[in-house]
Scaffold this active site. Structure first.
Site, mmCIF file in Angstrom:
data_model
loop_
_atom_site.group_PDB
_atom_site.id
_atom_site.type_symbol
_atom_site.label_atom_id
_atom_site.label_comp_id
_atom_site.label_asym_id
_atom_site.label_seq_id
_atom_site.Cartn_x
_atom_site.Cartn_y
_atom_site.Cartn_z
ATOM 1 C CE LYS A 39 -1.643 1.605 4.138
ATOM 2 N NZ LYS A 39 -1.304 2.914 4.305
ATOM 3 C CG ASN A 40 2.426 2.850 3.501
ATOM 4 O OD1 ASN A 40 1.318 2.953 3.676
ATOM 5 N ND2 ASN A 40 3.008 2.715 4.740
ATOM 6 C CB CYS A 86 -5.653 10.649 11.824
ATOM 7 S SG CYS A 86 -3.892 10.309 12.220
ATOM 8 N NE ARG A 110 0.129 9.910 10.459
ATOM 9 C CZ ARG A 110 -0.087 9.064 9.918
ATOM 10 N NH1 ARG A 110 -1.138 8.275 10.137
ATOM 11 N NH2 ARG A 110 0.539 8.508 8.983
ATOM 12 C CG ASP A 125 2.884 1.332 9.584
ATOM 13 O OD1 ASP A 125 2.369 2.204 10.393
ATOM 14 O OD2 ASP A 125 3.063 1.675 8.530
ATOM 15 N NE ARG A 140 -7.218 4.172 5.861
ATOM 16 C CZ ARG A 140 -6.228 4.360 6.579
ATOM 17 N NH1 ARG A 140 -6.530 4.825 7.764
ATOM 18 N NH2 ARG A 140 -5.111 5.115 6.139
HETATM 19 C C1 UD1 Z 1 4.137 7.020 6.729
HETATM 20 C C2 UD1 Z 1 3.215 5.682 6.439
HETATM 21 C C3 UD1 Z 1 2.850 5.177 7.503
HETATM 22 C C4 UD1 Z 1 3.755 5.038 8.643
HETATM 23 C C5 UD1 Z 1 4.634 5.926 8.782
HETATM 24 C C6 UD1 Z 1 5.847 5.959 9.658
HETATM 25 C C7 UD1 Z 1 2.595 6.091 4.201
HETATM 26 C C8 UD1 Z 1 1.492 6.401 3.179
HETATM 27 N N1 UD1 Z 1 2.287 6.066 5.396
HETATM 28 O O1 UD1 Z 1 3.199 7.798 7.237
HETATM 29 O O2 UD1 Z 1 2.201 3.742 7.438
HETATM 30 O O3 UD1 Z 1 3.145 4.714 9.983
HETATM 31 O O4 UD1 Z 1 5.312 6.573 7.574
HETATM 32 O O5 UD1 Z 1 6.659 4.953 9.284
HETATM 33 O O6 UD1 Z 1 3.523 5.736 3.621
HETATM 34 N N2 UD1 Z 1 5.969 14.701 10.935
HETATM 35 C C9 UD1 Z 1 6.029 15.907 11.176
HETATM 36 N N3 UD1 Z 1 5.874 16.997 10.214
HETATM 37 C C10 UD1 Z 1 5.439 16.602 8.979
HETATM 38 C C11 UD1 Z 1 5.400 15.049 8.427
HETATM 39 C C12 UD1 Z 1 5.605 14.271 9.681
HETATM 40 O O7 UD1 Z 1 6.301 16.238 12.434
HETATM 41 O O8 UD1 Z 1 5.170 17.380 8.037
HETATM 42 C C13 UD1 Z 1 6.103 13.723 12.007
HETATM 43 C C14 UD1 Z 1 4.876 12.909 12.266
HETATM 44 O O9 UD1 Z 1 3.780 13.421 13.062
HETATM 45 C C15 UD1 Z 1 5.669 11.550 12.848
HETATM 46 C C16 UD1 Z 1 6.851 11.436 12.051
HETATM 47 O O10 UD1 Z 1 7.021 12.656 11.649
HETATM 48 O O11 UD1 Z 1 5.674 11.873 14.111
HETATM 49 C C17 UD1 Z 1 7.110 10.436 11.060
HETATM 50 O O12 UD1 Z 1 5.953 10.772 10.175
HETATM 51 P P1 UD1 Z 1 5.972 10.264 8.483
HETATM 52 O O13 UD1 Z 1 7.090 9.369 8.363
HETATM 53 O O14 UD1 Z 1 5.836 11.436 7.906
HETATM 54 O O15 UD1 Z 1 4.615 9.356 8.551
HETATM 55 P P2 UD1 Z 1 3.825 9.310 7.110
HETATM 56 O O16 UD1 Z 1 4.517 9.608 5.828
HETATM 57 O O17 UD1 Z 1 2.616 10.192 7.446
#
Ligand code: UD1
Length: 420
Positions: free
Chosen positions: A22-23, A117, A122, A306, A399
């Site tokens: 998925k990711n 969420c 996030r 995850d 999902r």
């Molecule tokens: C992706 C994965 C999700 C997984 C996560 C961590 C996808 C579609 N989803 O989510 O399944 O659980 O990586 O491995 O690939 N953060 C910020 N600011 C930002 C973005 C992120 O502070 O602009 C923080 C988040 O709150 C979190 C950390 O960074 O604490 C990591 O999040 P991130 O790697 O961005 O997660 P996703 O990409 O949303």
């Protein structure tokens, strides 16, 4: 609303096939916006999140076709708008992945701000700051991210102070068509990021450093149509392996990628499972008693957040006390209350869960799925609990897990999907 009824107590045995990741599918679908022409994709999983991304692309004018083998063809030659609407984005945060490609290709993008969420606030600040560094003007207005790069994007050095998977992917997709060089420092190294890089390179992008913390992108004028096969889903695979570690039995997962899941395989071995791997298949046998394992989540290649919920389930029935530390998301323990209702002995303090395991701990109870991986942990608990566990709100599980009850029932589980 669909529910799952799970009768616990069956061992799981047999062979199954891993679905596509998925990711990886989500960013690669978004990358079709960068192309002039068609992107053909195989091994795309049949999941709600994939449908949502397709709807986002369709709402912009992309033409999507699908054959009987679930091979997708996405034609983005006739896009007629650059807006990702709130109605779609609110159901899936990963819709923010269209921001980078839209800006790179059309010099403008409007993407609804994803709301809060279940697993924490996030934020998307890292995505927005990086687009600004690449020369875009970005404002948030009326619940939308509005970004413009009238004179096109320019390469830049981008340092992530927190490693972000979709943040890294958004910058990659923006930088491939930007003028000049972009360096991403402290980039995410997840296999799904590398899969996106491979697909972009196949389209003609120039990117080096895949799988490392530093990525170098040299912008090109345009990208070309290509065909690409999505990598297997390591989290889906790991979830089923964990299920068999808990129920006992013997499972082979074909079309998988054990090299992308070493941290989880190590922990399953520590828990007592016997695991052998080939390049594209994994066998797990469990005929000893389950031992508790400590885990601490961290970016790849360390233990994935995850899989945290599933390992809390495992620890509820393992021998000994386990400590599970969540370092990625601030509020990712929603499953704990539900597992306690099923008899789990779990206490929470900040980002740490302490679990006192007992092989007879779990019994059935009506429980509620709260997010994707939390739902998976409840399914695993249901597979070993005494009695029939009813899991409500299982749309969360659809999902991210393709035909979960079908796949588990083929191994000997007793799961029924009921509506109402
Ligand atoms: C992706 C994965 C999700 C997984 C996560 C961590 C996808 C579609 N989803 O989510 O399944 O659980 O990586 O491995 O690939 N953060 C910020 N600011 C930002 C973005 C992120 O502070 O602009 C923080 C988040 O709150 C979190 C950390 O960074 O604490 C990591 O999040 P991130 O790697 O961005 O997660 P996703 O990409 O949303």
């Amino acid at each position: 609303m669909d529910k799952l009824l799970i009768e616990g107590g069956s061992k799981l045995n047999g062979t199954m096939r891993a679905s596509g990741a998925k990711n990886s599918a989500l960013p690669i679908l978004a990358s079709s916006l960068l192309l002039e022409g068609k992107l053909s994709l195989s091994n795309v999983p049949h999941l709600k999140d994939v449908t949502t991304m397709i709807e986002v692309l369709g709402s912009m004018g992309a033409e999507i076709s699908l054959d009987d083998d679930m091979n997708f063809e996405i034609n983005t030659s006739n896009l007629n708008n650059h807006i990702a609407r709130y109605e779609l984005v609110k159901t899936m945060r990963a819709s923010v992945l269209v921001l980078g490609p839209l800006l790179a290709k059309f010099g403008q993008a409007e993407v609804a701000l994803p709301g809060g969420c279940a697993i924490g606030s996030r934020p998307v600040n890292l995505h927005l700051e990086s687009m600004k560094k690449l020369g875009a003007e970005v404002v948030t207005e009326g619940g939308y991210i509005k970004a413009k790069a009238v004179n096109g994007l320019k390469g830049a050095e981008i340092l992530f102070d927190t490693i972000s998977v979709t943040g890294t992917e958004n910058v990659l997709m923006a930088a491939v068509l930007a003028e000049g060089k972009t360096i991403i420092k402290n980039a995410a190294r997840e296999p799904e990021v590398s899969d996106l890089i491979e697909c972009l390179c196949q389209m003609g992008a120039r990117i080096s450093g895949a799988g490392t913390k530093e990525l170098l992108i040299e912008g090109v004028q345009e990208l070309n149509p290509t065909s690409f096969k999505i990598i297997p889903d390591r989290i889906e695979t790991a979830t089923y392996l964990t299920a068999v570690a808990m129920t006992g039995g013997n499972i082979t997962i074909k079309d998988s990628r054990p090299d992308t899941m070493e941290s989880v395989l190590d922990k399953l071995r520590e828990a007592g499972a016997e695991i052998t791997t080939e390049s594209d298949s994994i066998n797990l046998k469990m005929d000893s008693s389950l031992k508790s394992v400590d885990i601490s989540t961290a970016p790849y290649p360390l233990f994935p957040t995850d899989m945290q919920a599933q390992f809390i389930s495992l620890n509820t029935i393992a021998k000994g006390q386990a400590k599970v530390v969540e370092t990625i998301f601030e509020n990712r323990f929603m499953h704990v209350q539900e597992l306690i209702r099923m008899g789990g002995d779990i206490s929470l303090a900040g980002n740490t869960a302490i679990i006192n395991g007992n092989s007879d701990a779990l019994h059935s109870a009506p429980v509620m799925a709260t997010d994707l991986r939390a739902s998976a942990s409840l399914v695993l608990a249901g597979l070993v609990a005494k009695g029939v566990t009813k899991i409500d709100r299982i749309y969360h599980i659809d999902r991210g897990y393709e035909r979960i009850e079908e796949k588990l029932n083929a191994l000997g589980a007793k799961i029924e999907r009921v509506s109402g």
